[in-house]
Design an enzyme around this catalytic site. Structure first.
Site, PDB file in Angstrom:
ATOM      1  N   HIS A 157       0.818  -1.223   0.000  1.00  0.00           N
ATOM      2  CA  HIS A 157       0.000   0.000   0.000  1.00  0.00           C
ATOM      3  C   HIS A 157       0.849   1.270   0.000  1.00  0.00           C
ATOM      4  O   HIS A 157       0.338   2.350  -0.269  1.00  0.00           O
ATOM      5  CB  HIS A 157      -0.934   0.006   1.214  1.00  0.00           C
ATOM      6  CG  HIS A 157      -2.054  -0.986   1.097  1.00  0.00           C
ATOM      7  ND1 HIS A 157      -3.331  -0.624   0.757  1.00  0.00           N
ATOM      8  CD2 HIS A 157      -2.078  -2.334   1.228  1.00  0.00           C
ATOM      9  CE1 HIS A 157      -4.110  -1.700   0.709  1.00  0.00           C
ATOM     10  NE2 HIS A 157      -3.363  -2.760   0.995  1.00  0.00           N
ATOM     11  N   ASP A 365       3.615   9.469  -1.149  1.00  0.00           N
ATOM     12  CA  ASP A 365       2.431   8.718  -0.716  1.00  0.00           C
ATOM     13  C   ASP A 365       2.185   7.582  -1.699  1.00  0.00           C
ATOM     14  O   ASP A 365       2.320   7.777  -2.912  1.00  0.00           O
ATOM     15  CB  ASP A 365       1.207   9.657  -0.701  1.00  0.00           C
ATOM     16  CG  ASP A 365       0.214   9.303   0.412  1.00  0.00           C
ATOM     17  OD1 ASP A 365       0.176   8.128   0.820  1.00  0.00           O
ATOM     18  OD2 ASP A 365      -0.519  10.205   0.848  1.00  0.00           O
TER      19      ASP A 365
END
Ligand code: ADQ
Length: 487
Positions: A157, A365
């Site tokens: 992730h 991110d």
């Protein structure tokens, strides 16, 4: 497809609405096939023995939720230590924040072994196993050593850094070798996939078998980018809820004379919040027409407060917001409203919708789902504008946003000004294009494309469909020998 087994550090009860998009999507996939969701129970046993933890099971419809407790020593080394003190900073390119304490790695390995030990007896021969995130990179290797021949996929992730950063991690070879115990490895973006393939080919001489398949350590792995999406329908439903409408109405009333910019994040040094505050300060300095008229609402929910770097960022942020409000504010105008709290998921769509600009500017991110939620929450007739860091996975998909380099405060301030003054027609065009892509590549698309790739993965010469699962496949070589557990 066989039964689905999802393994992640934390699990959520998919029946509970607060679970959020990812939990709902995984829960749906689990409900379809019937399945098992396995992870840490969230319980820490203060005087528990390292490497041990009780198993708890709970039936939630067709899904079995299975969780293990962790001893304090394991929790400190595996979760706070190696996962969040080493892997999180390094994978977000922050070698300077990593704490390479040598006792963390044995704890990380111990918990992965504990997970494997507790999980193996629950597995059925045709189960498909989907492991999530950086806490559990070596899990497949541990499962293989225990004789598990099921198909196992892994999804990361968070970002994967480029090879020179990866190579600074003392255990980098072991970690990458562990990835080769999976059948499918998924990344958030093409950038992350590129880093994996460059590392695999240059550092461990992996051979490219085809576009997605790489061979090393006697195994083939299918590596691909599967950008995660949001549950658009669920978020739209939330947007129509009483709470969302009420929070929109309150915001519009309270800020009737103001234009709002909004940032929503976990309070994490990867999210670029201090730089965002400084860029907003630059906006007020360079474009004085925004003074008394623009307000930045920054919601930053508490996160991992036991890790030192997190208390540092909290103090830094409080200082910056205090200085900005002191220097620019007035009796009836606070330039920045900083809220150090989790906001209920039901209120988020109303807050997003009330804001003319979504400022999502992480320094790094994996994806960033807030960016997608902001776009989906906008009124199509009068949408707000997304200012998005080019260093998010989302930027690869959301090219109609105003993409910025968050380290460039001047450039980010210019984008904020462009967003605040953008003509309606342009806002609509950009919003339409963004919304269409977010709708198409939603969380269900992500889930089914990953599972299809996993379902189709049959490493040639190793296993075919229907073959007995307990094969004589050679066990993957183990990780470096652990040091003695800390007492
Ligand atoms: P996170 O770093 O937690 O997740 P993100 O994708 O931005 O980041 O947010 C996940 C969810 O948390 C969103 O649904 C958002 O609404 C919610 N959220 C965030 N801050 C909140 C707040 N202050 N109050 C209430 N809700 C909040 C990791 C990776 C990301 C990746 C996701 C999913 O770091 O890069 O996008 O996993 O793969």
């Amino acid at each position: 497809m066989g039964r689905l087994v999802v393994v992640s550090n934390r699990i959520a009860d998919p029946r509970k609405p607060a679970a959020g998009g990812l939990a709902v999507a995984l829960g749906e996939a689990l409900q379809t096939t019937g399945g098992l969701w396995f992870g840490w129970s969230g319980r820490i046993v203060e005087d528990g023995a390292p490497g041990e933890g009780d198993l708890h099971t709970l039936q939630a419809g067709k899904v079995t939720l299975a969780t293990v407790d962790l001893s304090r020593e394991d929790y400190d080394a595996y979760y706070t230590g190696y996962s969040n003190g080493v892997l999180w900073p390094v994978f977000h390119y922050r070698l300077d924040l990593a704490d390479f304490e040598r006792n963390y790695i044995p704890g990380y390995r111990r918990v992965n072994q504990l997970f494997a030990r507790r999980l193996v007896p629950l597995l059925q021969p045709d189960d498909i196993i989907w492991v999530h995130d950086y806490h559990l990179i070596p899990l497949a290797a541990e499962l293989r050593s225990a004789g598990c021949a099921n198909r196992i996929g892994f999804f990361l992730h968070i970002p994967l850094p480029p090879p020179p950063i990866m190579a600074a991690l003392p255990q980098h070879e072991w970690l990458v070798r562990s990835l080769f115990a999976y059948d499918v490895v998924g990344f958030q973006s093409e950038t992350d996939l590129g880093h994996f393939t460059a590392y695999a080919q240059n550092e461990v001489s992996a051979k490219a078998v085809d576009r997605h398949r790489f061979s090393a350590f006697g195994r083939n792995v299918h590596a691909q980018a599967f950008p995660i999406g949001i549950d658009v329908a669920e978020f739209e439903r939330l947007g129509r809820s009483r709470e969302a409408r009420a929070s929109y109405a309150t915001m519009r009333e309270q800020y009737a004379q103001r234009r709002l910019l909004i940032g929503v994040d976990r309070l994490d040094y990867s999210k670029g919040i201090p730089q965002r505050i400084l860029a907003f300060r630059e906006l007020l300095s360079n474009y004085p027409e925004n003074r008394r008229s623009a307000t930045l609402i920054q919601i930053a929910s508490p996160s991992r407060e036991s890790v030192d770097a997190y208390s540092d960022i909290r103090r830094q942020l409080e200082r910056l917001c205090g200085a900005l409000n002191g220097d620019f504010g007035d009796l009836d105008w606070m330039p920045v409203r900083y809220i150090h709290r989790m906001v209920s998921r039901r209120r988020l769509p109303g807050l997003y919708r009330a804001a003319s600009v979504g400022v999502i500017t992480p320094l790094r991110d994996g994806m960033n789902l807030v960016a997608k939620e902001y776009v989906v929450s906008q009124a199509a007739s009068d949408p707000g504008v997304l200012v998005l860091s080019r260093f998010t996975g989302a930027a690869e998909q959301l090219e109609e946003a105003l993409l910025v380099n968050p380290y460039d405060l001047h450039g980010t301030a210019e984008a904020m000004q462009q967003a605040l003054t953008m003509p309606l027609a342009e806002r609509r065009d950009r919003h339409n294009a963004l919304l269409e892509r977010i709708r198409k590549y939603d969380v269900h698309y992500w889930c089914s494309s990953f599972l299809q790739a996993l379902d189709k993965s049959f490493p040639p010469g190793v296993r075919q469909r229907g073959q007995a699962r307990r094969t004589r496949r050679p066990a993957d070589p183990g990780p470096p020998a652990p040091a003695e557990p800390r007492r």
